[in-house]
Write an enzyme that holds these catalytic residues in place. Structure first.
Site, PDB file in Angstrom:
ATOM      1  N   ASP A  27       0.840  -1.207   0.000  1.00 31.16           N
ATOM      2  CA  ASP A  27       0.000   0.000   0.000  1.00 31.16           C
ATOM      3  C   ASP A  27       0.873   1.253   0.000  1.00 31.16           C
ATOM      4  OD1 ASP A  27      -2.120  -1.700   0.445  1.00 31.16           O
ATOM      5  OD2 ASP A  27      -2.157  -1.321   2.606  1.00 31.16           O
TER       6      ASP A  27
HETATM    7  N1  URA Z   1      -1.136  -5.744   4.305  1.00 27.11           N
HETATM    8  C1  URA Z   1      -1.591  -4.482   4.273  1.00 27.11           C
HETATM    9  O1  URA Z   1      -2.577  -4.162   4.926  1.00 27.11           O
HETATM   10  N2  URA Z   1      -0.945  -3.588   3.524  1.00 27.11           N
HETATM   11  C2  URA Z   1       0.166  -3.891   2.806  1.00 27.11           C
HETATM   12  O2  URA Z   1       0.734  -3.007   2.139  1.00 27.11           O
HETATM   13  C3  URA Z   1       0.635  -5.209   2.852  1.00 27.11           C
HETATM   14  C4  URA Z   1      -0.038  -6.106   3.604  1.00 27.11           C
END
Ligand code: URA
Length: 258
Positions: free
Chosen positions: A115
């Site tokens: 993310d």
């Molecule tokens: N889980 C999440 O919530 N975000 C990420 O970027 C990776 C795993």
């Protein structure tokens, strides 16, 4: 000897746009624009259909008259900072991981995603089979995260994370969860999961009544971020690539450690 019956040959067929990303020249979007501009020929003929099938062994593909050369397989580990997108381009002009990997020498695609607000280990490669193995949930490749939760988590909440929690897209697999320490108002955890669903860690923490304040991925299988400085990258060692493939195959055959 004449061929009789069915002979199964594995032909390296790809769409024309895919042939360019595979050769490490650019993204599929780049390839589409070169193809649309009439710069691409297949066996001497200009082709404007990016979805045309080509045989990488038999067809002669050129860009501006230069033949496509297969790129050497490349695997890098980037320490992605928060605030960078895991995409090639952003219509809003935000920074992307491609701003950080100049010098990698060839076009690479991210292996899965992180993310915007997550930092940590991101693998990038031009080896599509490797990327598929690492991201395929059947291979159960473990991904380890360090988490700063917005509240203190009690043992019951941590146990629920271990057992697996119910999310809108179904229950999660059991996770390995270790309490690292408690601050005055927050808990720091390490969690290893074997799936890679969208925002999975954030949603799991929310499912037990808290929120993620900071999320860092520290390992994928046997590959660790260790002391790599944030915003930089390094090539994976051959042993790391081999160990990751070996682990993925072992997990798939039921050797999961989780
Ligand atoms: N889980 C999440 O919530 N975000 C990420 O970027 C990776 C795993």
């Amino acid at each position: 000897m004449p061929q009789t019956g069915k002979l199964k040959t594995k032909r390296p067929l790809k769409t024309l746009e895919r042939a360019f990303s595979k050769a490490g020249l650019g993204s599929r979007t780049d390839a589409r624009s070169w193809i649309a501009a009439g710069r691409v020929r297949v066996n001497g003929k200009t082709v404007r259909n990016p979805d045309q099938w080509v045989d990488l062994k038999l067809d002669r593909i050129t860009l501006d008259g230069k033949p496509l050369q297969p790129a050497a397989k490349t695997y890098i580990l980037l320490y992605k900072p928060k605030g960078y997108l895991t995409t090639a381009r952003d219509p809003d002009g935000r920074p992307t991981v491609y701003d950080l990997i100049g010098g990698a020498g060839t076009w690479l695609s991210p292996v899965g995603r992180l993310d915007l607000d997550t930092s940590g280990l991101l693998l990038m490669t031009n080896d599509t089979a490797f990327a598929e193995t690492v991201t395929d949930p059947h291979h159960k490749v473990p991904k380890t995260y360090q988490i700063k939760a917005a509240t203190l988590l009690d043992d019951e909440q941590i146990e629920r994370l271990r057992q697996g929690v119910e999310l809108s897209d179904g229950p999660t697999r059991p996770a390995v969860v270790r309490r690292l320490r408690d601050g005055a108002k927050r808990t720091y955890l390490e969690m290893t999961i074997t799936e890679g669903r969208n925002r999975q860690v954030r949603r799991m923490i929310e499912a037990v009544g808290s929120k993620v304040q900071k999320l860092v991925r520290t390992a994928i299988g046997p590959v660790h971020i260790a002391d790599l400085p944030i915003g930089t990258w390094r090539n994976l060692a051959g042993e790391e690539v081999a160990a990751l493939k070996f682990d993925a195959e072992t997990q798939r055959r039921g050797g999961s450690r989780l």
